[in-house]
Design an enzyme around this catalytic site. Structure first.
Site, PDB file in Angstrom:
ATOM      1  N   TRP A  22       0.829  -1.207   0.000  1.00  0.00           N
ATOM      2  CA  TRP A  22       0.000   0.000   0.000  1.00  0.00           C
ATOM      3  C   TRP A  22       0.867   1.262   0.000  1.00  0.00           C
ATOM      4  O   TRP A  22       0.485   2.297   0.543  1.00  0.00           O
ATOM      5  CB  TRP A  22      -0.960  -0.011   1.190  1.00  0.00           C
ATOM      6  CG  TRP A  22      -1.755  -1.272   1.266  1.00  0.00           C
ATOM      7  CD1 TRP A  22      -2.882  -1.592   0.568  1.00  0.00           C
ATOM      8  CD2 TRP A  22      -1.453  -2.424   2.062  1.00  0.00           C
ATOM      9  NE1 TRP A  22      -3.301  -2.870   0.876  1.00  0.00           N
ATOM     10  CE2 TRP A  22      -2.443  -3.408   1.788  1.00  0.00           C
ATOM     11  CE3 TRP A  22      -0.446  -2.738   2.983  1.00  0.00           C
ATOM     12  CZ2 TRP A  22      -2.448  -4.657   2.405  1.00  0.00           C
ATOM     13  CZ3 TRP A  22      -0.454  -3.995   3.585  1.00  0.00           C
ATOM     14  CH2 TRP A  22      -1.443  -4.927   3.303  1.00  0.00           C
ATOM     15  N   HIS A  23       2.043   1.168  -0.642  1.00  0.00           N
ATOM     16  CA  HIS A  23       2.977   2.295  -0.705  1.00  0.00           C
ATOM     17  C   HIS A  23       3.109   2.813  -2.137  1.00  0.00           C
ATOM     18  O   HIS A  23       4.202   3.014  -2.638  1.00  0.00           O
ATOM     19  CB  HIS A  23       4.360   1.869  -0.194  1.00  0.00           C
ATOM     20  CG  HIS A  23       4.379   1.428   1.231  1.00  0.00           C
ATOM     21  ND1 HIS A  23       5.426   0.700   1.775  1.00  0.00           N
ATOM     22  CD2 HIS A  23       3.483   1.597   2.233  1.00  0.00           C
ATOM     23  CE1 HIS A  23       5.169   0.446   3.051  1.00  0.00           C
ATOM     24  NE2 HIS A  23       3.995   0.981   3.351  1.00  0.00           N
ATOM     25  N   SER A  24       2.007   3.011  -2.805  1.00  0.00           N
ATOM     26  CA  SER A  24       2.022   3.406  -4.207  1.00  0.00           C
ATOM     27  C   SER A  24       2.592   4.812  -4.378  1.00  0.00           C
ATOM     28  O   SER A  24       2.170   5.750  -3.707  1.00  0.00           O
ATOM     29  CB  SER A  24       0.608   3.347  -4.782  1.00  0.00           C
ATOM     30  OG  SER A  24       0.082   2.051  -4.662  1.00  0.00           O
TER      31      SER A  24
END
Length: 603
Positions: free
Chosen positions: A533-535
């Site tokens: 979830w580190h886009s």
């Protein structure tokens, strides 16, 4: 915030995530007369238990949750034909309101590597300190002590995580450090601090600490359930936005479009998926992308939506193990055992402690392989090691950690678990995200993650699985592997998984894996690796000729009065959980915008 509705604002933020709240909050505090609007597709988070009680963070991953938006990637042979799924925050405060709250910071050199004027680490360290109150230890020179965001050890200590550190420093032969988030230390076993207020036990998010705390200011407004479609231009000057009701947050609302104008600035702050989509719908992007969507091109900017690195995310696997009966884990709370939840809630309300103020994650190592480990990792990783890591001793290859609990345990027997986690920090693979039209003529996302495209990216995952398994099986709480969620080793292999009665001795020889076992591990990772979830990176802050989208002052190339301010501007990866980076970008952007507008800002 219930205030009079304004028809025109000075500054409009298209997206109400972490960076937007930081910038809007800082600017509003500097000049309360500024009329500022945040348009957010998701809903409010003010005072809601799922957002303020730390232990509830797994609820946002539920399929029924509306606080995160799911984006489905294109199927890829590198994931054995799987279509990867990446989710992103969909609520006020963005990722800060739904993330795992682990406090991790990138090495200072990551920011020097960006090569952007004014973004060198020497200029950024004061801004890294500005948002935080570091409650873990006093008088640390790289930490802040009077900011709105609290950092602590959480509500109580967990013995499983202490075991992980003890075994890691003995069996794995790495030193202990009490702080590996000082912007340079790595390859040490360390406690893992959290974005949790050590006094109240509440999540420390930007929504509550930058914008909700200014509810008295009628000029700072948040309109929720509003999805920004595009930026409105007059002669390439951004003058407002067009928006509709968000179909997820407001499925029964009128979907007709409305507009709102901005006299000074439009800030696109919708994240690594939303921001490039808004720009492309506004006519800013590559000709081929816009043409297939019948959008007239305003600015030829082919970097929009590109640079989604390996993802410019990180790759992770979560692997569960059985833990001993009686050991304290998060599992009873995550299973919703009412008596346990109420007991811990009562204590949390009294003093801010208990497992309510926990995430299960108390320890980690930012791991770099030694010579023997590099040899065991094989030749596929060697070029990447030599090119990127070898001469950069502050850059870790992966975070290795063990959590006290397994948030997928609801379908498993009601007993304690622990979870091994491998998070690779600098994948080589590159992805992209663009708008497209589906067969029904409606907009869809054309998303290629890049997960494991480069052959070097899977190597740390494979090795990390083996190393963490050796650490886990030496921990006193270890009771075996949950075999259904491990690689499928052939019967008769020494690597076969299953439940056991206790740990092995520290000096027990490591498991010997055959070539067939290695194939099973690789298949497992291609079948199961997922996003952290580190886009990042899809509106990169780079020169325009190098597929850049914004300059060092966050201005979108080719137009005026338009900036992008979120994690999409990150030009190359950062070795960290990205909340700290989002806070930094927000503080830097607030300073830039205040300077541009001639506002004196001392907050």
């Amino acid at each position: 915030m219930s205030n009079p509705v304004l028809s025109e604002f000075n500054i409009i933020f298209a997206g109400g995530g972490t960076t937007a709240c930081v910038v809007a909050g800082r600017l509003a505090a500097c000049d309360p007369s500024l009329k500022i609007l945040i348009l957010e597709g998701g809903q409010h988070t003010l005072g809601k238990a799922a957002h303020v009680q730390p232990y509830q963070y797994p609820t946002h991953q539920a399929s029924t949750s509306t606080t995160m938006t799911v984006v489905v990637g294109n199927p890829t042979p590198h994931l054995n034909g799987r279509a990867p799924i990446v989710s992103c925050a969909h609520c006020v405060g963005g990722g800060s309101s739904v993330n795992f709250m682990v406090y991790t910071r990138a090495p200072a050199s990551d920011f020097d590597d960006w090569g952007a004027d004014g973004w060198e680490s020497k200029n950024l360290i004061p801004l890294m300190k500005k948002p935080e109150t570091y409650q873990v230890q006093p008088d640390r020179p790289t930490h802040g002590y009077d900011g709105p965001i609290k950092v602590s050890s959480g509500g109580c200590k967990l013995s499983i995580c202490e075991e992980f550190i003890r075994v890691g420093t003995t069996y794995h032969k790495r030193p202990f450090a009490d702080d590996s988030n000082d912007l340079e230390t790595c390859n040490t076993y360390s406690p893992w601090a959290k974005y949790i207020d050590g006094t109240t036990g509440r999540r420390s998010d930007v929504a509550h600490h930058y914008v909700y705390n200014q509810a008295h200011n009628p000029n700072l407004q948040i309109w929720v359930g509003k999805r920004v479609k595009r930026v409105i231009f007059e002669d390439k000057r951004a003058v407002g936005v067009e928006f509709t009701s968000d179909p997820v947050s407001c499925p029964d609302a009128d979907q007709s479009s409305s507009t709102v104008r901005a006299s000074m600035l439009v800030v696109v702050s919708a994240g690594a998926f939303g921001s490039p989509a808004i720009l492309e719908r506004s006519g800013i992007g590559a000709e081929a992308v816009l043409k297939r969507c019948s959008i007239e091109q305003l600015v030829d900017l082919p970097g929009v939506g590109e640079n989604y690195r390996g993802l410019l995310d990180h790759n992770v696997v979560f692997i569960p193990y059985f833990a001993a009966d009686g050991v304290v884990t998060m599992d009873p709370l995550w299973r919703g055992e009412e008596g346990v939840v109420q007991e811990h809630l009562a204590q949390w309300k009294r003093d801010g402690n208990s497992l309510i103020a926990q995430t299960g994650k108390d320890a980690k190592i930012k791991w770099r392989p030694d010579g023997d480990e590099l040899k065991a990792m094989g030749p596929a990783f060697e070029p990447r090691w030599k090119e990127f890591f070898q001469d950069r001793p502050d850059k870790a290859v992966a975070i290795l950690a063990v959590a006290a609990g397994y948030f997928g345990s609801s379908g498993l027997p009601a007993r304690p678990y622990m979870t091994a986690e491998v998070i690779t920090l600098y994948p080589s693979s590159v992805g992209r995200v663009h708008i497209n039209l589906g067969e029904n003529g409606k907009e869809k996302i054309d998303f290629t993650t890049g997960f494991l495209d480069d052959p070097s990216d899977i190597v740390p995952l494979n090795f990390g699985y083996k190393k963490l398994r050796e650490i886990c099986r030496r921990m006193p709480s270890y009771r075996g592997e949950v075999a259904a969620f491990h690689p499928r080793f052939s019967e008769g292999s020494s690597a076969v998984c299953g439940e056991v009665t206790g740990p092995v001795d520290l000096d027990t020889p490591d498991i010997v894996y055959t070539a067939e076992d290695d194939e099973a591990i690789e298949k497992f990772h291609r079948d199961n690796v997922q996003t952290t979830w580190h886009s990042l990176g899809t509106c990169a802050m780079k020169p325009r000729a190098d597929q850049g989208v914004v300059d060092a002052r966050l201005n979108v190339y080719g137009v005026t009065n338009l900036k992008v301010v979120d994690l999409s501007i990150v030009p190359i990866n950062v070795g960290t959980n990205t909340y700290s980076t989002a806070l930094l970008i927000g503080e830097k952007a607030a300073m830039i915008i205040a300077e541009d507008l001639g506002i004196e800002c001392r907050t």
